[in-house]
Each structure stands twice: as structure tokens, then as C-alpha cells.
Write a protein that holds these residues in place. Structure first.
Motif, PDB file in Angstrom:
ATOM      1  N   UNK A 185     -56.426 115.908   8.835  1.00 51.23           N
ATOM      2  CA  UNK A 185     -55.095 115.665   9.396  1.00 51.23           C
ATOM      3  C   UNK A 185     -54.257 114.811   8.433  1.00 51.23           C
ATOM      4  N   UNK A 186     -54.863 113.785   7.877  1.00 50.97           N
ATOM      5  CA  UNK A 186     -54.166 112.919   6.913  1.00 50.97           C
ATOM      6  C   UNK A 186     -53.792 113.693   5.662  1.00 50.97           C
ATOM      7  N   UNK A 187     -54.729 114.476   5.148  1.00 51.81           N
ATOM      8  CA  UNK A 187     -54.470 115.260   3.937  1.00 51.81           C
ATOM      9  C   UNK A 187     -53.329 116.244   4.164  1.00 51.81           C
ATOM     10  N   UNK A 188     -53.372 116.959   5.277  1.00 52.86           N
ATOM     11  CA  UNK A 188     -52.317 117.919   5.577  1.00 52.86           C
ATOM     12  C   UNK A 188     -50.957 117.240   5.643  1.00 52.86           C
ATOM     13  N   UNK A 189     -50.918 116.077   6.277  1.00 51.23           N
ATOM     14  CA  UNK A 189     -49.665 115.354   6.430  1.00 51.23           C
ATOM     15  C   UNK A 189     -49.137 114.870   5.085  1.00 51.23           C
ATOM     16  N   UNK A 192     -46.557 106.719   7.682  1.00 55.13           N
ATOM     17  CA  UNK A 192     -47.812 107.475   7.696  1.00 55.13           C
ATOM     18  C   UNK A 192     -48.788 106.855   8.686  1.00 55.13           C
ATOM     19  N   UNK A 193     -48.951 105.548   8.608  1.00 54.63           N
ATOM     20  CA  UNK A 193     -49.884 104.847   9.494  1.00 54.63           C
ATOM     21  C   UNK A 193     -49.493 105.014  10.962  1.00 54.63           C
ATOM     22  N   UNK A 233     -51.750 106.744  13.727  1.00 54.61           N
ATOM     23  CA  UNK A 233     -52.286 105.820  14.718  1.00 54.61           C
ATOM     24  C   UNK A 233     -53.237 104.791  14.143  1.00 54.61           C
ATOM     25  N   UNK A 234     -52.967 104.385  12.899  1.00 54.06           N
ATOM     26  CA  UNK A 234     -53.799 103.371  12.242  1.00 54.06           C
ATOM     27  C   UNK A 234     -52.908 102.266  11.690  1.00 54.06           C
ATOM     28  N   UNK A 235     -53.518 101.139  11.388  1.00 47.79           N
ATOM     29  CA  UNK A 235     -52.806 100.049  10.739  1.00 47.79           C
ATOM     30  C   UNK A 235     -52.935 100.159   9.228  1.00 47.79           C
TER      31      UNK A 235
END
Length: 79
Positions: free
Chosen positions: A11-15, A32-33, A37-39
Motif C-alpha cells: 500500500x505504501x509503495x503504490x502510494x 503520507x503518514x 495512519x502512522x506517525x
């Protein structure tokens, strides 16, 4: 909060491939964070993981290469 696993990595890579990240005019890290949903501290901790770090670096390069292709097309297209 997102749980670190193969699905979140993808999901991160795609984004990042689509939106960039910090470099090359990409989005801000905080954006991005928020989407993931991350810090920020979690992002930096995950970047220490070889799988995640390598995948994100490649995604950033893919974003950059896409920008370069678009610029080349812009300047080589007949007007």
C-alpha cells in the motif's frame, strides 16, 4: 494505527509511486503518514527495515522516472 506487514508495504509503495514522497516534488512526509495512519517516528523506524526501506526507495525512483518521462514527452510532443 497501521500494522507492519506485506500488505501495508505494498500500500505504501503504490502510494509513493503515484504521489512521490518528499523528493522530486512529491508529497510531504506528514501527508503520507496521515494517509497511511502512522506517525513520522513509525515511518523512520520502518525505513530501518531492509524490505520496507528498499521498497520505498525504489518507489521514489519510480515516481522520479515517471516525472522525467512526462517532461520528456512534454518537450518532444509536436505543438
Amino acid at each position: 494505527m497501521a500494522k507492519f506487514n506485506e500488505q501495508i508495504i505494498q500500500k505504501c509503495v503504490d502510494w509513493v509511486c503515484e504521489n512521490g514522497l518528499i523528493d522530486y516534488g512529491g508529497t510531504k512526509l506528514i501527508d503520507f503518514c496521515n494517509v497511511m495512519g502512522i506517525g513520522k517516528s513509525t515511518y523512520y523506524r520502518w525505513m530501518e527495515n531492509e524490505t520496507f526501506g528498499t521498497a520505498i526507495k525504489k518507489a521514489k525512483e519510480d515516481f522520479k522516472n515517471g516525472l522525467e518521462r512526462n517532461v520528456c514527452l512534454l518537450y518532444t510532443s509536436p505543438s
